[in-house]
Enzyme design. Structure first.
Site, mmCIF file in Angstrom:
data_model
loop_
_atom_site.group_PDB
_atom_site.id
_atom_site.type_symbol
_atom_site.label_atom_id
_atom_site.label_comp_id
_atom_site.label_asym_id
_atom_site.label_seq_id
_atom_site.Cartn_x
_atom_site.Cartn_y
_atom_site.Cartn_z
ATOM 1 N N ARG A 176 1.299 -1.132 -0.654
ATOM 2 C CA ARG A 176 -0.111 -0.303 -0.382
ATOM 3 C C ARG A 176 0.417 1.673 0.036
ATOM 4 O O ARG A 176 1.721 1.406 1.097
ATOM 5 C CB ARG A 176 -0.712 0.093 1.078
ATOM 6 N N HIS A 256 -10.298 -8.186 -2.253
ATOM 7 C CA HIS A 256 -9.818 -7.021 -1.149
ATOM 8 C C HIS A 256 -9.803 -5.504 -1.197
ATOM 9 O O HIS A 256 -8.936 -4.682 -0.628
ATOM 10 C CB HIS A 256 -8.313 -7.424 -0.357
ATOM 11 N N ARG A 311 -15.368 0.189 1.878
ATOM 12 C CA ARG A 311 -16.128 2.095 2.252
ATOM 13 C C ARG A 311 -17.564 2.296 1.617
ATOM 14 O O ARG A 311 -16.474 3.469 2.894
ATOM 15 C CB ARG A 311 -15.428 2.096 1.439
#
Ligand code: FMN
Length: 361
Positions: A176, A256, A311
């Site tokens: 990330r 994911h 999210r």
């Protein structure tokens, strides 16, 4: 007499997901925002999830005398007011002090269910006690020792969860880059609701020295735990087949949210392949980039039994705690109902492959 037609619910603070998204971004520290919003690597997979949804158009039917829409469904024995679940997301206290306590309360009110995360801020027992109708699935990772897995599975069984949701796509942490650029230090205490220390859970993942997990090991552990399990993170037909052979009670198509393997295909692109491999033996659920009621209905038309949201729920949580999550779910429900009517379909079961076609741009 109708004096004015309004296009929004005057009682609500937020009337679109766009407003909730903007409010969440305003509320959160920019590095926490990047942790939530970002994906792995070049974020190719993150963008691909959205593009795949936009690659489909609807095939509406009109003047069919369709009854008012009914969104309700049953998944693995759990009744849902709409075919939507909350995806497991950890570190929830970073987004709001009440974290998943607020999420499960809103989810219970909406008549759907949550997949409670292993790496969350509150224990699986706390959430099961406070929102027994919502805390129905418990997510844990295919990581760590057999004893750790069996310990968590036993706790979930004793707390009344319907099934485990085993994440199979995270033997190591995704690459990330936003977090690296921000020099972001994740407060591990936000992830210790179910563990004595975050090291217990994330040590093997961060060191990349995890003893090999296999479908056979997972099948044997789930059998010993006496709990059904969903396999979360399946992206190809071969693995969907393996999951069903290993005894999975559902296949959960996920990359994911683009946070693990960058370059993994979009989930909606893979859905037809997985539905074919599963051959109706178990339900198929999916997540990744679903933001609107219309997005969710496209996935159902392509063979998903339910759609999970990550999210968007965290945006609601950051923007307004329990009320923020309730606003997200209410917007989705109302948009889905209107869309079903525009499609000429009355029930979720009426949505099949004839409800969509490849979009031409
Ligand atoms: C902040 C955050 C934390 C997450 N933590 C986990 C986790 O601990 N375990 C897991 O299986 N998935 C985790 N996920 C992935 C979600 O379960 C889900 O697959 C993903 O968010 C779906 O995509 P969407 O956000 O576009 O809806 C996390 C996602 C986010 C955004």
């Amino acid at each position: 007499m109708v004096e004015a037609i309004t296009f929004h619910d005057a009682q609500s603070t937020f009337v679109t997901l766009g407003e909730i998204h903007a409010a969440a971004q305003r509320t959160l520290d920019s590095s926490v925002w990047d942790f939530l919003e970002g994906g792995a690597g070049a974020e190719w997979t993150l963008a691909a999830n959205r593009a795949a949804v936009d690659a489909w158009a609807f095939r509406p039917r009109v003047l069919r005398g369709t009854a008012p829409p009914d969104l309700s469904t049953t998944l693995l024995g759990v009744e849902l007011a709409m075919p939507v679940l909350v995806a497991p997301f950890g570190a929830d206290r970073l987004f709001h002090p009440e974290g998943h306590r607020a999420v499960t309360a809103a989810v219970q009110e909406a008549g759907i269910a949550s997949i409670v995360p292993e790496a969350g801020s509150f224990s699986l027992e706390t959430l099961a006690k406070e929102a027994p109708g919502a805390a129905r699935f418990f997510q844990l990772h295919a990581l760590g020792s057999d004893e750790m897995f069996l310990g968590l599975a036993g706790r979930a069984r004793d707390a009344g969860y319907a099934a485990l949701c085993v994440t199979v796509d995270s033997p190591v942490d995704g690459w990330r880059e936003r977090n690296k650029t921000n020099r972001f230090g994740l407060d591990t205490s936000a992830m210790e609701g179910n563990h004595d220390s975050a090291e217990e859970l994330f040590g093997p993942m961060l060191r990349n020295d995890e003893p090999v997990w296999t479908w056979a090991r997972l099948a044997a552990l789930a059998r010993r735990a006496g709990m059904p399990f969903l396999a979360k993170g399946v992206l190809v037909g071969e693995d969907a087949h393996e999951a069903v052979e290993a005894g999975a009670c559902a296949v959960y198509v996920s990359n994911h949210g683009g946070r693990q393997l960058d370059g993994a295909p979009a989930t909606l692109t893979q859905l037809p392949e997985i539905v074919r491999a599963v051959e109706g033996r178990v339900p198929v659920i999916i997540d990744g980039g679903f933001r609107r009621g219309t997005d969710i209905l496209k996935a159902l038309a392509l063979g998903a039994d339910a759609v999970t949201l990550g999210r968007p729920i965290a945006y609601g949580l950051a923007a307004g705690g329990r009320e923020g999550v309730a606003a997200v779910l209410d917007l989705l429900r109302r948009e889905m109902r209107a869309t079903m009517t525009l499609l000429g379909r009355a029930t979720v079961a009426d949505l099949g492959p004839t409800a969509v076609q490849k979009a031409e741009r």
